[in-house]
Design a protein around this motif. Structure first.
Motif, mmCIF file in Angstrom:
data_model
loop_
_atom_site.group_PDB
_atom_site.id
_atom_site.type_symbol
_atom_site.label_atom_id
_atom_site.label_comp_id
_atom_site.label_asym_id
_atom_site.label_seq_id
_atom_site.Cartn_x
_atom_site.Cartn_y
_atom_site.Cartn_z
ATOM 1 N N GLN B 214 2.200 11.966 9.563
ATOM 2 C CA GLN B 214 1.502 11.149 8.565
ATOM 3 C C GLN B 214 1.325 9.698 8.989
ATOM 4 N N THR B 215 1.856 9.327 10.166
ATOM 5 C CA THR B 215 1.862 7.922 10.575
ATOM 6 C C THR B 215 0.496 7.253 10.412
ATOM 7 N N VAL B 216 -0.526 7.879 10.998
ATOM 8 C CA VAL B 216 -1.860 7.271 10.996
ATOM 9 C C VAL B 216 -2.427 7.243 9.581
ATOM 10 N N GLU B 217 -2.181 8.334 8.844
ATOM 11 C CA GLU B 217 -2.664 8.450 7.466
ATOM 12 C C GLU B 217 -2.087 7.328 6.588
ATOM 13 N N VAL B 218 -0.755 7.097 6.694
ATOM 14 C CA VAL B 218 -0.105 6.080 5.867
ATOM 15 C C VAL B 218 -0.592 4.687 6.267
ATOM 16 N N ALA B 219 -0.769 4.459 7.583
ATOM 17 C CA ALA B 219 -1.269 3.166 8.045
ATOM 18 C C ALA B 219 -2.659 2.904 7.476
ATOM 19 N N MET B 242 -12.309 -6.172 7.668
ATOM 20 C CA MET B 242 -12.693 -4.762 7.603
ATOM 21 C C MET B 242 -12.879 -4.394 6.139
ATOM 22 N N LYS B 243 -14.088 -3.976 5.789
ATOM 23 C CA LYS B 243 -14.397 -3.657 4.395
ATOM 24 C C LYS B 243 -13.777 -2.316 4.023
ATOM 25 N N ILE B 244 -13.385 -2.212 2.757
ATOM 26 C CA ILE B 244 -12.847 -0.956 2.246
ATOM 27 C C ILE B 244 -13.991 -0.155 1.647
ATOM 28 N N LYS B 245 -14.129 1.103 2.094
ATOM 29 C CA LYS B 245 -15.232 1.914 1.565
ATOM 30 C C LYS B 245 -14.960 2.309 0.132
ATOM 31 N N GLU B 246 -13.728 2.785 -0.115
ATOM 32 C CA GLU B 246 -13.384 3.267 -1.449
ATOM 33 C C GLU B 246 -11.984 2.790 -1.754
ATOM 34 N N LYS B 247 -11.864 1.948 -2.790
ATOM 35 C CA LYS B 247 -10.556 1.389 -3.106
ATOM 36 C C LYS B 247 -9.647 2.441 -3.716
ATOM 37 N N LYS B 248 -8.407 2.509 -3.194
ATOM 38 C CA LYS B 248 -7.452 3.476 -3.728
ATOM 39 C C LYS B 248 -6.345 2.741 -4.462
ATOM 40 N N PRO B 249 -5.747 3.363 -5.496
ATOM 41 C CA PRO B 249 -4.626 2.713 -6.189
ATOM 42 C C PRO B 249 -3.387 2.675 -5.290
ATOM 43 N N VAL B 250 -2.537 1.651 -5.482
ATOM 44 C CA VAL B 250 -1.366 1.515 -4.612
ATOM 45 C C VAL B 250 -0.394 2.679 -4.764
ATOM 46 N N GLU B 251 -0.424 3.357 -5.929
ATOM 47 C CA GLU B 251 0.480 4.499 -6.125
ATOM 48 C C GLU B 251 0.318 5.534 -5.017
ATOM 49 N N GLU B 252 -0.907 5.700 -4.549
ATOM 50 C CA GLU B 252 -1.159 6.702 -3.525
ATOM 51 C C GLU B 252 -0.395 6.375 -2.233
ATOM 52 N N TYR B 253 -0.370 5.068 -1.907
ATOM 53 C CA TYR B 253 0.363 4.605 -0.725
ATOM 54 C C TYR B 253 1.870 4.712 -0.959
ATOM 55 N N LEU B 254 2.321 4.352 -2.165
ATOM 56 C CA LEU B 254 3.752 4.359 -2.464
ATOM 57 C C LEU B 254 4.300 5.780 -2.526
ATOM 58 N N LYS B 255 3.509 6.714 -3.064
ATOM 59 C CA LYS B 255 3.975 8.092 -3.221
ATOM 60 C C LYS B 255 4.183 8.778 -1.888
#
Lengths: 83, 292
Positions: B214-219, B242-255
């Motif tokens: 998951q290293t690359v995915e989490v980064a 670097m522009k973000i295409k689709e903003k994700k909620p931080v919960e996704e990163y934390l989970k």
């Protein structure tokens, strides 16, 4: 005389790290389009192109499966290894 | 032998070998590497043998920037500067906490060095102790989770802004989730004369509690949520993001990480998640990260 103080570059300075592996990445050459995304992301630097095919150095591949996750063609499969 | 050869002792799925490999490929091996104590030193230089295909020196924990400055000055006097760039690879502890004074001094004297900080957000080499770059709420062995304390209390240093404040010609942040972007930034950085700083976000498999694949995915998630903006400053001016295409909620990163797992159960966890979301939103607003 100073030789014990000098560190020499050597392939595999931590030994044959392939022994750490639990899952072995296997490339499906039918699906592979040689985009080299796996080689770009491989932390071990073991993925090369040999004879127009992806070649993985299984002596040092630790089986982290980053290559499997970044492959856009889903051409890399993981296989459990038994010793 | 390649620049950063196979057979190093990093954990499977470790992030920073991707960064080291990309940097050395971008510089085509024309580099003198200075490396303070940290994970990278432990995994790459054992007694009597190492994995570096380029000249390499290990310094003390705190003085990597000073050693690099010395090497740069010696190369200048000996007229050997065309042989390569002086590159420092330091961890977040060596950059933001222990070696902070030396880094600041080298930037102040504007030595012609490229300082690369690989940020795995704690002292992962000794077993996950908190550093100045650990994000709020993260569980480390020195900020354990209990009734009173939900992980780290306090803020995270903003090393990119600190480097920009020194007035050095080039400052950038990159991530191991985007090695091509890192390569381009390194190539751009070495065009400048003077101190350069690149901050590379690099996940740690055992410390963050993620799976090795998951290293690359989490980064990438850290970038896509806005918690870790990829920016570029030239002479103090923001030139590219670097522009973000689709903003994700931080919960996704934390989970995705075990070190933040307690935030979803702890009574004070909700407050910290909101705080992290606020930091992410602020980053997006400050650097205008969203694609229009």
């Amino acid at each position: 005389m100073l030789d014990p103080l000098i560190s020499h570059p050597k392939v595999g300075s931590a030994g044959k790290t392939g022994e750490w592996r639990v899952f072995k990445p296997i490339v499906d050459h039918e699906l592979c389009v040689l985009c080299l995304e796996c080689s770009e992301y491989c932390p071990e630097n073991v993925i090369e192109v040999r004879d127009d095919k992806i070649w993985i150095d299984y002596d040092y591949c630790k089986g982290c499966l980053i290559c499997k996750n970044v492959c856009k063609m889903k051409a890399i499969k993981a296989e459990r290894e038994f010793y | 032998m390649s620049y950063f050869g196979p057979g190093h002792g990093a954990c499977p799925g470790c992030g920073f070998p991707i960064a080291v490999k990309s940097v050395l490929e971008a510089l085509e091996g024309k580099a003198f590497i200075v490396n303070p104590t940290g994970c990278l030193e432990i995994v790459s230089s054992m007694y009597g043998r190492n994995v570096w295909g380029v000249p390499y020196i290990h310094s003390l924990f705190e003085n990597a920037a000073a050693v690099a400055a010395g090497i740069e000055a010696a190369l200048r006097v000996l007229k050997r500067k065309h042989e390569g760039h002086v590159v420092v690879f330091a961890g977040d502890g060596a950059t933001a906490d222990i070696g902070f004074g030396m880094v600041s001094g080298a930037f102040d004297r504007d030595h012609d060095i490229l300082y690369i900080c690989y940020d795995n957000e704690a002292y992962q080499n000794t077993g996950n102790q908190q550093s100045g770059l650990t994000p709020p709420g993260a569980r480390t062995t020195t900020t354990p989770v209990g009734k009173r304390q939900p992980g780290k209390i306090g803020k995270e240093k903003d090393m990119v802004s600190i480097a920009v404040a020194h007035g050095i010609p080039y400052v950038a942040s990159a991530s191991v989730g985007y090695p091509n972007d890192l390569k381009r930034k390194v190539k751009r950085a070495v065009e400048f004369e003077g101190a350069k700083y690149i901050h590379v976000h690099s996940p740690c498999v055992p410390g963050w509690g993620i799976d090795s694949k998951q290293t690359v995915e989490v980064a990438r998630l850290a970038v896509e949520t806005g918690l870790y903006p990829l920016v570029e400053f030239e002479h103090g001016k923001l030139v590219r993001v670097m522009k973000i295409k689709e903003k994700k909620p931080v919960e996704e990163y934390l989970k995705a990480q075990r070190r933040f797992r307690h935030l979803f159960k702890h009574p004070e966890g909700k407050k910290i998640i909101e705080e992290l979301q606020r930091i992410a939103d602020e980053n997006i607003k400050k650097y205008n990260l969203l694609q229009q």
